[in-house]
Each structure stands twice: as C-alpha cells, then as structure tokens.
Design a protein around this motif. Structure first.
Motif, PDB file in Angstrom:
ATOM      1  N   HIS A 236      -3.653  -4.479   7.276  1.00  0.00           N
ATOM      2  CA  HIS A 236      -4.903  -4.556   6.514  1.00  0.00           C
ATOM      3  C   HIS A 236      -4.697  -5.131   5.115  1.00  0.00           C
ATOM      4  CE1 HIS A 236      -7.273  -2.905   9.641  1.00  0.00           C
ATOM      5  NE2 HIS A 236      -6.750  -1.700   9.600  1.00  0.00           N
ATOM      6  N   THR A 237      -4.008  -6.257   5.079  1.00  0.00           N
ATOM      7  CA  THR A 237      -3.897  -7.062   3.865  1.00  0.00           C
ATOM      8  C   THR A 237      -4.349  -8.473   4.224  1.00  0.00           C
ATOM      9  OG1 THR A 237      -1.593  -7.684   4.356  1.00  0.00           O
ATOM     10  CG2 THR A 237      -1.951  -5.732   2.959  1.00  0.00           C
TER      11      THR A 237
ATOM     12  N   GLY B 297       0.375   6.560   2.271  1.00  0.00           N
ATOM     13  CA  GLY B 297       1.370   5.877   3.093  1.00  0.00           C
ATOM     14  C   GLY B 297       1.225   4.378   3.147  1.00  0.00           C
ATOM     15  N   THR B 298       0.113   3.839   2.640  1.00  0.00           N
ATOM     16  CA  THR B 298      -0.113   2.400   2.765  1.00  0.00           C
ATOM     17  C   THR B 298      -0.299   1.686   1.429  1.00  0.00           C
ATOM     18  OG1 THR B 298      -2.507   2.723   3.040  1.00  0.00           O
ATOM     19  CG2 THR B 298      -1.157   2.658   5.046  1.00  0.00           C
ATOM     20  N   THR B 299      -0.187   2.437   0.321  1.00  0.00           N
ATOM     21  CA  THR B 299      -0.242   1.820  -1.010  1.00  0.00           C
ATOM     22  C   THR B 299       0.792   2.489  -1.913  1.00  0.00           C
ATOM     23  OG1 THR B 299      -1.805   3.335  -2.098  1.00  0.00           O
ATOM     24  CG2 THR B 299      -2.759   1.582  -0.733  1.00  0.00           C
ATOM     25  N   ASP B 300       0.927   1.933  -3.107  1.00  0.00           N
ATOM     26  CA  ASP B 300       1.864   2.498  -4.089  1.00  0.00           C
ATOM     27  C   ASP B 300       1.188   3.499  -5.017  1.00  0.00           C
ATOM     28  OD1 ASP B 300       0.256   0.841  -5.617  1.00  0.00           O
ATOM     29  OD2 ASP B 300       1.904  -0.287  -6.523  1.00  0.00           O
ATOM     30  N   VAL B 301       0.113   4.155  -4.546  1.00  0.00           N
ATOM     31  CA  VAL B 301      -0.634   5.069  -5.404  1.00  0.00           C
ATOM     32  C   VAL B 301       0.252   6.169  -5.980  1.00  0.00           C
ATOM     33  CG1 VAL B 301      -1.374   6.527  -3.471  1.00  0.00           C
ATOM     34  CG2 VAL B 301      -2.748   6.467  -5.561  1.00  0.00           C
ATOM     35  N   ALA B 302       1.266   6.606  -5.247  1.00  0.00           N
ATOM     36  CA  ALA B 302       2.151   7.674  -5.739  1.00  0.00           C
ATOM     37  C   ALA B 302       2.945   7.235  -6.969  1.00  0.00           C
ATOM     38  CB  ALA B 302       3.112   8.108  -4.635  1.00  0.00           C
ATOM     39  N   ASP B 303       3.061   5.948  -7.195  1.00  0.00           N
ATOM     40  CA  ASP B 303       3.790   5.434  -8.349  1.00  0.00           C
ATOM     41  C   ASP B 303       2.910   5.267  -9.574  1.00  0.00           C
ATOM     42  OD1 ASP B 303       6.054   5.237  -6.733  1.00  0.00           O
ATOM     43  OD2 ASP B 303       5.557   3.187  -6.113  1.00  0.00           O
ATOM     44  N   HIS B 304       1.647   5.648  -9.474  1.00  0.00           N
ATOM     45  CA  HIS B 304       0.695   5.512 -10.574  1.00  0.00           C
ATOM     46  C   HIS B 304       0.447   6.888 -11.194  1.00  0.00           C
ATOM     47  CE1 HIS B 304      -0.913   1.304 -10.015  1.00  0.00           C
ATOM     48  NE2 HIS B 304      -0.156   1.456  -8.935  1.00  0.00           N
TER      49      HIS B 304
ATOM     50  N   ALA C 269      -0.527  -2.832  -1.668  1.00  0.00           N
ATOM     51  CA  ALA C 269      -0.310  -2.360  -0.304  1.00  0.00           C
ATOM     52  C   ALA C 269       1.169  -2.364   0.047  1.00  0.00           C
ATOM     53  CB  ALA C 269      -1.079  -3.241   0.674  1.00  0.00           C
ATOM     54  N   LYS C 270       1.544  -1.492   0.978  1.00  0.00           N
ATOM     55  CA  LYS C 270       2.925  -1.443   1.443  1.00  0.00           C
ATOM     56  C   LYS C 270       2.955  -1.120   2.928  1.00  0.00           C
ATOM     57  CE  LYS C 270       3.886   3.457   0.460  1.00  0.00           C
ATOM     58  NZ  LYS C 270       4.769   4.407  -0.260  1.00  0.00           N
ATOM     59  N   GLU C 271       4.138  -1.304   3.547  1.00  0.00           N
ATOM     60  CA  GLU C 271       4.324  -1.053   4.967  1.00  0.00           C
ATOM     61  C   GLU C 271       4.131   0.427   5.298  1.00  0.00           C
ATOM     62  OE1 GLU C 271       4.970  -0.969   8.873  1.00  0.00           O
ATOM     63  OE2 GLU C 271       4.621  -2.788   7.679  1.00  0.00           O
ATOM     64  N   ARG C 272       3.363   0.691   6.367  1.00  0.00           N
ATOM     65  CA  ARG C 272       3.025   2.069   6.743  1.00  0.00           C
ATOM     66  C   ARG C 272       4.164   2.775   7.464  1.00  0.00           C
ATOM     67  NH1 ARG C 272       0.932   4.270  11.409  1.00  0.00           N
ATOM     68  NH2 ARG C 272       0.791   2.169  12.298  1.00  0.00           N
ATOM     69  N   ILE C 273       4.944   2.049   8.289  1.00  0.00           N
ATOM     70  CA  ILE C 273       6.026   2.682   9.058  1.00  0.00           C
ATOM     71  C   ILE C 273       7.352   1.967   8.755  1.00  0.00           C
ATOM     72  CG2 ILE C 273       4.723   3.773  10.907  1.00  0.00           C
ATOM     73  CD1 ILE C 273       4.999   1.237  12.559  1.00  0.00           C
ATOM     74  N   PRO C 274       7.862   2.119   7.537  1.00  0.00           N
ATOM     75  CA  PRO C 274       9.067   1.385   7.133  1.00  0.00           C
ATOM     76  C   PRO C 274      10.307   1.718   7.955  1.00  0.00           C
ATOM     77  CG  PRO C 274       8.537   3.090   5.526  1.00  0.00           C
ATOM     78  CD  PRO C 274       7.369   2.998   6.453  1.00  0.00           C
ATOM     79  N   ALA C 275      10.395   2.919   8.510  1.00  0.00           N
ATOM     80  CA  ALA C 275      11.565   3.259   9.307  1.00  0.00           C
ATOM     81  C   ALA C 275      11.655   2.403  10.568  1.00  0.00           C
ATOM     82  CB  ALA C 275      11.527   4.741   9.683  1.00  0.00           C
ATOM     83  N   LEU C 276      10.501   2.016  11.119  1.00  0.00           N
ATOM     84  CA  LEU C 276      10.479   1.182  12.315  1.00  0.00           C
ATOM     85  C   LEU C 276      10.422  -0.307  11.993  1.00  0.00           C
ATOM     86  CD1 LEU C 276       8.092   3.067  14.772  1.00  0.00           C
ATOM     87  CD2 LEU C 276      10.499   2.580  15.127  1.00  0.00           C
TER      88      LEU C 276
ATOM     89  N   ASP D  79       6.173  -5.483   0.579  1.00  0.00           N
ATOM     90  CA  ASP D  79       5.520  -4.418  -0.181  1.00  0.00           C
ATOM     91  C   ASP D  79       5.129  -4.944  -1.557  1.00  0.00           C
ATOM     92  OD1 ASP D  79       5.941  -2.742   1.934  1.00  0.00           O
ATOM     93  OD2 ASP D  79       7.418  -1.452   0.933  1.00  0.00           O
ATOM     94  N   GLY D  80       3.907  -4.649  -1.956  1.00  0.00           N
ATOM     95  CA  GLY D  80       3.454  -5.028  -3.286  1.00  0.00           C
ATOM     96  C   GLY D  80       2.900  -6.430  -3.402  1.00  0.00           C
ATOM     97  N   GLN D  81       2.897  -7.190  -2.313  1.00  0.00           N
ATOM     98  CA  GLN D  81       2.438  -8.579  -2.393  1.00  0.00           C
ATOM     99  C   GLN D  81       0.913  -8.712  -2.375  1.00  0.00           C
ATOM    100  OE1 GLN D  81       4.495 -11.378  -2.882  1.00  0.00           O
ATOM    101  NE2 GLN D  81       5.815  -9.621  -3.349  1.00  0.00           N
ATOM    102  N   TRP D  82       0.238  -7.726  -1.819  1.00  0.00           N
ATOM    103  CA  TRP D  82      -1.212  -7.851  -1.675  1.00  0.00           C
ATOM    104  C   TRP D  82      -1.923  -6.575  -2.118  1.00  0.00           C
ATOM    105  CZ3 TRP D  82       1.961  -9.429   2.530  1.00  0.00           C
ATOM    106  CH2 TRP D  82       2.058 -10.825   2.669  1.00  0.00           C
ATOM    107  N   ALA D  83      -3.149  -6.767  -2.587  1.00  0.00           N
ATOM    108  CA  ALA D  83      -4.007  -5.641  -2.948  1.00  0.00           C
ATOM    109  C   ALA D  83      -4.747  -5.132  -1.711  1.00  0.00           C
ATOM    110  CB  ALA D  83      -5.008  -6.085  -4.015  1.00  0.00           C
ATOM    111  N   VAL D  84      -5.474  -4.038  -1.880  1.00  0.00           N
ATOM    112  CA  VAL D  84      -6.348  -3.530  -0.821  1.00  0.00           C
ATOM    113  C   VAL D  84      -7.597  -4.402  -0.798  1.00  0.00           C
ATOM    114  CG1 VAL D  84      -7.758  -1.583  -0.052  1.00  0.00           C
ATOM    115  CG2 VAL D  84      -5.483  -1.175  -1.066  1.00  0.00           C
ATOM    116  N   PRO D  85      -7.884  -5.076   0.316  1.00  0.00           N
ATOM    117  CA  PRO D  85      -9.049  -5.963   0.324  1.00  0.00           C
ATOM    118  C   PRO D  85     -10.346  -5.208   0.597  1.00  0.00           C
ATOM    119  CG  PRO D  85      -7.909  -6.110   2.424  1.00  0.00           C
ATOM    120  CD  PRO D  85      -7.105  -5.149   1.571  1.00  0.00           C
TER     121      PRO D  85
END
Length: 384
Positions: free
Chosen positions: A61-62, A99-106, A141-148, A156-162
């Motif tokens: 969803h980017t 899980g899909t954005t960097d909101v925790a870093d704000h 935005a960031k990857e939702r399932i980075p382990a997989l 990660d970080g290249q696009w905003a929430v559209p």
C-alpha cells in the motif's frame, strides 16, 4: 480446467464487470447494457490482481508498490481503505499502523499509542483514526513482515502513506499515459467499526468514485468488503461492480455478529447464500481454502463445488492470496525448509487456475501473469 475461458467470459459479461474502452476519469452516468457487454473484453482471464500492489517486492500500500504492480503488468491493483480523524480515506491494510509505518520513531506521537477493540479483537498500537491526514503524511511506510521479506526492508522509508484520492489521481495519470484504463480493487476495512466512530467509509468512497468518474457499471474499479452490509450500502450509492469477500468457513462477518445474524461463511458459500449475495454483488472474493481446502498436513485436498455454484449464480470469483514464499504455499509446492525461500509458485498457480476461477489476488503479479499465459488462449503473452 474446470471451465474453459469462453465460459468464464460469459460469466463475467453476465455479471457486468466491464472494463470500459475509454480512459478513466470520464464523467459519471448510467451504463447501458451494450457498454456492459462490450467492456469485459478488456479485462484478461484469468485476471491477475496486484494484492496491495506488488507487496512481494515493495512495502504494501505505497505508490511504489502500486506502480511496480502496474509496470509488471497486473490487470488490477488493490487498495484497502481506512479513515483519518478528519475523514480522509487512506490506503492501509489495517487502521493500526505500528507495523507498517515508522510511527514508533516519532516521539511526538508516543502518547497516542493505545489499545482498542477492533471487530472484537484487542489491538495495541497507533490507529489512523487518531491522526489527521497531515499528521499521517509525516510518517513513512515500511515492510510489514520483514522476517519473511528482508529484501523489502531496503525500501523502508521511501514512500508516505497515500490517500485514496492520490491513488485515483495516479491511476488516471497512468491511464492517460498507457492509453488504457488502470483497474482498481478497493476494500472497505472494518466498516461497522468505523461507522460506530462516526467515520463511515461508504459515503466518502462513493463521493470520490463519482468525482473521478469511477462509479459506473463500466468503471475500471471493483469495490469489495468482508462485511456484506457495506457492499449493500455501496450498491445504493454507486453502480461500480461489487465483490463480497469471504474468510474461513467457520467465521462470521463482523456485521453479522453485530446484527445477531447466525449465518457463517459456510452458509454464504452454499447455493442459497450465493443467490443472496448475487442480489447485490457481482462477485465473491473467497479465501482459496474455500475452493481448495488444505488437509491436516498442509496439502491441497479435493476441490469444493464453490466455483461451479458461484458461476451458476452469475458471480465471478477472485480468491486470495497467492504468494511465492514457502511459508504461504501448500505443502506439496514448497521447496526446502526455509520459509522465506521461493517454492513452486508457478505449479500452485496452475492448480488454482485449473479450478476455473476468474482471477486471483497475488503479492507477486509477475509470477501470476506468467502462469496465467497458459490459460489465456489467443492472447499475446505479456512476459515474453
């Protein structure tokens, strides 16, 4: 194959799922029967739907994910919609965005972390309905399932929430550039939950579809929801083709839970349930397990009669979700023991298409298109 390509074309034509011959963005208006009959020729069979874009390769969803899916050749691109506090529709799979954005870093948003009950499930995190659109636009935005999907974290970080309006503008630009309509598959997420907050999804969605000329029977858009009442509401607001999504057989749509409707998905996939759905929708989006149940060891079992029964009611089928990784594949199509490695996804697609489905949601549109070529007689291959 269970049903030939001609049979599926007949079903889709009857279901008036038409891809109009003009460019998206034309003025709205009632579609004639001739428009319905002619337009479906532009939508290939089986239809390959980019699930949340090309989410096997980019954070979901980017605009980057949507663009890649389109560039790969996906026939339709999916969006999931949730609202902001100020009533804008944005594209996220869930309203919880930890899980899909960097909101925790704000740090400025740390106090907004909370726990809510969403469709009866307790969820802790940050929620779109607690942010204005302007505030959401400060996140990335960031990857939702980075382990997989570790490679996706590169983006990660290249696009905003559209916002959905941004996506409509993007789709119209791409339609003009490519001289063909760009199809969208748009889902209302948790509509009863949001209506209870005074943030109903259907009315603002219908308003945007009308504004961008995508509210007609021959518009290049599907609207979909796991809640049948949301599709019923949309059927009174727009004429665009509508799809009821169906989860596991033993589950109940949340609007059924609230209305004390005792029916489960198992009831809805019976002929009488499908007949009821056909009264306000043109298709269903079942989990693939409703078509090909899995056995206890994770292999595919005997097919159900759902494809035949749905087609008998004039409904198309867009099941979900085909993915390349072993973690998601039936056991007989896995290769090795690494859950992140690719298995025999082409073999799995072939089995899915052999059931006579009209299309499929996939995180890997290029894989789906390659597999679909064998089921598109007389069409020019898209991959070679």
């Amino acid at each position: 194959m269970t049903q030939g390509g001609a049979a599926r074309r007949t079903v889709l034509g009857a279901a008036v799922l038409a891809a109009g011959t003009g460019i998206a963005g034309l003025s709205a208006g009632p579609a004639s029967a001739s428009e319905d009959a002619a337009g479906h020729r532009d939508l290939p069979y089986p239809t390959v739907i980019g699930h949340r874009g090309a989410s096997g390769y980019r954070p979901e969803h980017t605009l980057g994910s949507y663009q890649l899916a389109l560039d790969m050749g996906a026939d339709v691109i999916e969006q999931d919609l949730v609202p902001t506090r100020d009533g804008h529709l944005v594209c996220r799979h869930e309203n919880e965005i930890g899980g899909t954005t960097d909101v925790a870093d704000h740090p400025e948003f740390a106090s907004r972390r909370t726990t809510k009950s969403v469709d009866g499930v307790s969820v802790t995190g940050w929620f779109t309905e607690d942010f204005t659109l302007a505030e959401l636009k400060t996140l990335r935005a960031k990857e939702r399932i980075p382990a997989l999907r570790q490679r996706n974290t590169l983006y990660d970080g290249q696009w905003a929430v559209p916002s959905f309006e941004e996506v409509l503008r993007w789709a119209n630009r791409e339609s003009r550039r490519r001289d063909r309509q760009v199809w969208l598959h748009v889902e209302t997420k948790h509509p009863s939950y949001f209506r209870g907050l005074g943030l109903g999804l259907e009315e603002p969605l219908a308003k945007l579809l009308r504004r961008y000329g995508r509210d007609r029977r021959d518009s290049a858009v599907f609207v979909q929801s796991f809640e049948p009442s949301s599709i019923q509401r949309l059927s009174r607001l727009v004429s665009a083709p509508r799809v009821v999504l169906l989860s596991a057989a033993g589950t109940r749509p949340w609007d059924f839970e609230q209305a004390k409707d005792p029916r489960t998905v198992a009831d809805l996939v019976k002929p009488e349930g499908l007949k009821w759905i056909a009264g306000f929708a043109q298709g269903i989006g079942p989990t693939m397990d409703l078509i090909l149940p899995r056995t206890a060891d994770g292999r595919l079992g005997a097919p159900t009669t759902l494809v035949k029964d749905a087609h008998a009611q004039g409904l198309l089928l867009h099941p979900y979700t085909a993915r390349n990784e072993n973690n998601f594949l039936p056991a007989e199509y896995r290769k090795g023991t690494d859950p992140t490695a690719y298995g025999d996804a082409l073999g799995a697609f072939k089995t899915y298409f052999e059931q006579g489905i009209d299309g499929i949601f996939t995180d890997n549109p290029d894989t789906g298109l390659l597999a679909a070529e064998a089921f598109r007689p007389g069409r020019r291959p898209v991959n070679r």
